[in-house]
Design a protein around this motif. Sequence first.
Motif, PDB file in Angstrom:
ATOM      1  N   GLY A 119      16.274  20.877  19.947  1.00 34.28           N
ATOM      2  CA  GLY A 119      16.708  21.308  18.022  1.00 34.28           C
ATOM      3  C   GLY A 119      17.515  22.719  18.512  1.00 34.28           C
ATOM      4  N   GLY A 170      20.393  23.438  16.257  1.00 30.92           N
ATOM      5  CA  GLY A 170      20.729  22.801  15.702  1.00 30.92           C
ATOM      6  C   GLY A 170      22.577  22.704  14.894  1.00 30.92           C
ATOM      7  N   TYR A 218      18.170  17.854  17.978  1.00 34.19           N
ATOM      8  CA  TYR A 218      17.733  16.819  17.409  1.00 34.19           C
ATOM      9  C   TYR A 218      18.260  15.771  16.342  1.00 34.19           C
ATOM     10  N   ASP A 228      14.432  13.577  20.306  1.00 30.07           N
ATOM     11  CA  ASP A 228      13.060  13.946  19.217  1.00 30.07           C
ATOM     12  C   ASP A 228      12.213  14.715  20.913  1.00 30.07           C
ATOM     13  N   ILE A 229      11.856  15.426  20.370  1.00 28.22           N
ATOM     14  CA  ILE A 229      11.121  16.101  21.479  1.00 28.22           C
ATOM     15  C   ILE A 229       9.472  15.547  21.177  1.00 28.22           C
ATOM     16  N   ASN A 289      14.060  27.576  19.828  1.00 31.11           N
ATOM     17  CA  ASN A 289      14.604  28.382  18.392  1.00 31.11           C
ATOM     18  C   ASN A 289      14.159  28.318  17.182  1.00 31.11           C
ATOM     19  N   HIS A 290      13.774  28.391  16.208  1.00 33.67           N
ATOM     20  CA  HIS A 290      12.911  28.671  15.332  1.00 33.67           C
ATOM     21  C   HIS A 290      12.474  27.140  14.760  1.00 33.67           C
ATOM     22  N   LEU A 324      11.893  23.893  13.441  1.00 33.49           N
ATOM     23  CA  LEU A 324      10.769  23.640  11.976  1.00 33.49           C
ATOM     24  C   LEU A 324      11.021  22.274  11.366  1.00 33.49           C
ATOM     25  N   TYR A 373      25.685  33.509  17.749  1.00 31.08           N
ATOM     26  CA  TYR A 373      24.648  32.655  17.297  1.00 31.08           C
ATOM     27  C   TYR A 373      24.028  33.006  15.536  1.00 31.08           C
ATOM     28  N   VAL A 406      21.677  31.247  13.330  1.00 32.61           N
ATOM     29  CA  VAL A 406      20.294  29.717  12.776  1.00 32.61           C
ATOM     30  C   VAL A 406      20.645  29.419  11.871  1.00 32.61           C
ATOM     31  N   ARG A 407      20.428  28.049  11.405  1.00 31.48           N
ATOM     32  CA  ARG A 407      20.517  26.742  10.501  1.00 31.48           C
ATOM     33  C   ARG A 407      19.229  25.898   9.923  1.00 31.48           C
TER      34      ARG A 407
HETATM   35  C1  LIG Z   1      15.112  26.102  10.953  1.00 31.40           C
HETATM   36  S1  LIG Z   1      16.218  24.874  12.170  1.00 31.40           S
HETATM   37  C2  LIG Z   1      16.895  25.746  13.961  1.00 31.40           C
HETATM   38  C3  LIG Z   1      18.191  24.723  14.473  1.00 31.40           C
HETATM   39  C4  LIG Z   1      18.460  25.743  15.830  1.00 31.40           C
HETATM   40  N1  LIG Z   1      16.868  25.904  16.803  1.00 31.40           N
HETATM   41  C5  LIG Z   1      18.910  27.273  15.382  1.00 31.40           C
HETATM   42  O1  LIG Z   1      17.459  28.417  15.783  1.00 31.40           O
HETATM   43  O2  LIG Z   1      20.000  27.345  14.224  1.00 31.40           O
HETATM   44  C6  LIG Z   1      14.510  24.169  12.519  1.00 31.40           C
HETATM   45  C7  LIG Z   1      15.455  22.788  14.441  1.00 31.40           C
HETATM   46  O3  LIG Z   1      14.201  22.031  14.473  1.00 31.40           O
HETATM   47  C8  LIG Z   1      14.832  20.993  14.913  1.00 31.40           C
HETATM   48  N2  LIG Z   1      13.700  20.470  15.060  1.00 31.40           N
HETATM   49  C9  LIG Z   1      12.468  19.571  14.755  1.00 31.40           C
HETATM   50  N3  LIG Z   1      11.833  18.816  14.669  1.00 31.40           N
HETATM   51  C10 LIG Z   1      12.012  18.512  15.726  1.00 31.40           C
HETATM   52  C11 LIG Z   1      11.973  17.393  16.892  1.00 31.40           C
HETATM   53  N4  LIG Z   1      11.258  16.394  16.653  1.00 31.40           N
HETATM   54  N5  LIG Z   1      12.418  17.277  18.354  1.00 31.40           N
HETATM   55  C12 LIG Z   1      13.887  17.961  17.804  1.00 31.40           C
HETATM   56  N6  LIG Z   1      13.845  18.730  17.973  1.00 31.40           N
HETATM   57  C13 LIG Z   1      12.836  18.846  16.079  1.00 31.40           C
HETATM   58  C14 LIG Z   1      16.230  20.883  14.198  1.00 31.40           C
HETATM   59  O4  LIG Z   1      16.840  19.911  14.374  1.00 31.40           O
HETATM   60  C15 LIG Z   1      16.478  21.545  13.333  1.00 31.40           C
HETATM   61  O5  LIG Z   1      17.978  22.002  14.073  1.00 31.40           O
END
Ligand SMILES: C[S@@+](CC[C@H](N)C(=O)[O-])C[C@H]1O[C@@H](n2cnc3c(N)ncnc32)[C@H](O)[C@@H]1O
Length: 266
Positions: free
Chosen positions: A13, A15, A37, A67-68, A88-89, A91, A178, A180-181
């Motif tokens: 995931g 972003g 994702y 999709d995890i 990371n982060h 959501l 880096y 965070v998005r």
């Molecule tokens: C707040 S963003 C943080 C993005 C990135 N990890 C960062 O640190 O900038 C939350 C991330 O969780 C990912 N996410 C949400 N549901 C997911 C899933 N079922 N499988 C994988 N990733 C997921 C989203 O695509 C999104 O990129």
Amino acid sequence: MYLPKNCRVITIGDGDLSFSRALLEHVPPNNLIATTYDSKDVLRDKYTRNALDDLLNAGVIVEHSVDIKDLASVNRLPQNFADIVIFNHPLVPGQHRDISPQKERKKSANLANRDLLYHFLKQSFQVFLNPEGQRLCYITSKSVKPYSDWHIETSLTLNRPYQFLGNQLFNLSLFKNYMVRKVDRDKYVKHEESKVYVYSDNNAHPINGYLTAFRFAEDKCCPLCRIGPFTHADDWKNHHHTRLHKTQQQYHDLWSAHCNLNYQYL
Ligand SMILES: C[S@@+](CC[C@H](N)C(=O)[O-])C[C@H]1O[C@@H](n2cnc3c(N)ncnc32)[C@H](O)[C@@H]1O
């Protein structure tokens, strides 16, 4: 962040992929698999500045639409590849805007985010982590609400073969450029203090020396509210009647019921 030399890493995931790109200062390109994702088109469309081309030019494998929670998409990645899997982060997108009142919306979002993290750990330990490797999973998150309401230290590992080992502060200066998005639009999340929460099925892992253990699991403490130890029985009783505790207990009960129904391990 503990990243031993030549370790192999999968990011989940990521972003705009800027974290995976920053990881290249610590991990050789062929030891990294980055995942998003979003599909490739959505990623390019959503985040005008992204690190996809930099990663591809460096020879990193990037998988999209992972999709995890979906085993079919998880199985597209190589099994047993990683020493460390990082999310990371995390959501859940959408955040249930259609649900009202706000209290119900919060409960629904709390459950959905715990479920996301539950699947992240499960798939990582069952599919991604090499049995002979480091066997570590990292979740980086802020330790303020609503994230702290997920009970990330205690709720994800009950009756599982892996444990929460402890946390360490996330050191942003180690990850150049880096950002965070936001999960659903081309915006950056304000950098605030975040922690890396570490899980392993090796209780005696050398990483323990770098971690702060969770101290509220001890006797006379409330692990849900992260308070204690209470010295008097009355304090403990009074705490159970506070609004803070009742809210946390509700989140906990909801999650326990969900696990009983769906995973039968609590
Ligand atoms: C707040 S963003 C943080 C993005 C990135 N990890 C960062 O640190 O900038 C939350 C991330 O969780 C990912 N996410 C949400 N549901 C997911 C899933 N079922 N499988 C994988 N990733 C997921 C989203 O695509 C999104 O990129």
